[in-house]
Enzyme design. Structure first.
Site: not given
Ligand code: SAM
Length: 294
Positions: A119, A121-123, A147, A169, A236
């Protein structure tokens, strides 16, 4: 064009030409810096209030016909916007246009249980909350500590009250949880967001590692869905290994693909039928979306 092509890592250039023989040049041209875009946070202000405030700041903008809460600013500096009261009070969220699409497709409703697996940074978490009028029951997971702090800060600033944020996780979530809807905005190579002239970490190894993680998260997400529930998968990236291959994997796990109808005037790339691949251009980032049902 040749000077643009030379700035793209060779492996990516070749892969994009192979995967999109008729569109690769269009993709390359889309690796540019884009104008500031933002979303009116309807948990705190109407889009009209935001429009009035931007006009008072003498900013020139237009609103997206496909989403009235989305604003495209011309000639604005993102840092200046981030210092404005509008931003500091959480009435707007700086967000790329493409990244506003997953919540629009997921359509979270009051009372539904929604999991945002990755999630920060949460946008999208805050947008999911806003789209449900603050009434969906959202669980937002983020495994990275720093994060996660950013996620909590943004949730508080945006007034997204009914969100249960967990620093965890997502792969380790208790298998007894069941959700109506899941957003898996997966960690990815970012191949759709490349900006020429800026450093990039993209490499064949990164793409492979991301593809592996994406499949693990997809499998976990499908397991956490109620029967008949839906999972919106997004990245993305425009690379098939992170997109169509991930969907093929989900289908092999018993999921069904629910076709997405592309919205508005969004530039598209050829994509597996029912999925949406946004072509990077001067206002959109490259992006991929697919809706899967359990
Ligand atoms: N959806 C977010 C937004 O709109 O702000 C952006 C998400 S970003 C593409 C992916 C995120 O997944 C990163 O912050 C990363 O640290 C997190 N991440 C990666 N593997 C993960 C896991 N196994 N469990 C939870 N978070 C995870």
């Amino acid at each position: 064009m040749s000077d643009i092509i030379e700035q793209i890592p060779a492996f990516l250039r070749e892969l994009l030409i192979k995967e999109y023989p008729n569109d690769a040049e269009r993709i390359f041209r889309g690796f540019v810096r884009r104008p500031v875009t933002l979303r009116a946070n309807t948990l705190k202000a109407t889009a009209e209030e935001v429009a009035d405030a931007l006009a008072q700041m003498r900013l020139s903008f237009c609103r997206m016909p496909w989403y009235g809460d989305a604003f495209l600013l011309s000639g604005a500096d993102g840092r200046a916007i981030a210092e404005s009261p509008l931003y500091r009070e959480g009435k707007i969220y700086l967000q790329s246009l493409s990244s506003m699409l997953p919540p629009l497709f997921l359509v979270p409703k009051a009372g539904e249980s929604v999991l945002d697996m990755t999630a920060a940074p949460g946008g999208k978490t805050t947008q999911l909350s806003a789209l449900s009028g603050g009434k969906a029951l959202i669980t937002a997971c983020e495994k990275d500590k720093i994060r996660f702090e950013r996620l909590k800060f943004n949730l508080a600033r945006q007034g997204a009250g009914r969100v249960n944020a967990m620093q965890v996780d997502a792969l380790k979530l208790d298998g007894f949880f069941r959700f109506d809807k899941i957003l898996l905005d997966a960690p990815c190579s970012g191949s759709g967001t490349l900006t020429l002239g800026e450093r990039t970490k993209i490499s064949p190894e990164l793409v492979k590692n991301c593809a592996r993680t994406q499949k693990l998260l997809l499998k976990k997400g499908l397991g956490l869905l109620k029967k008949g529930g839906v999972l919106l998968y997004s990245t993305c990236s425009v690379l098939k290994e992170e997109n169509e291959a991930a969907v093929a994997f989900a289908l092999s796990q018993g999921a069904t693909l629910l076709p997405l109808a592309p919205i508005g005037d969004i530039p598209l790339l050829p994509s597996l039928a029912g999925t949406v691949t946004v072509c990077p251009d001067e206002i959109f980032e490259g992006f991929f979306l697919a809706m899967l049902q359990k």
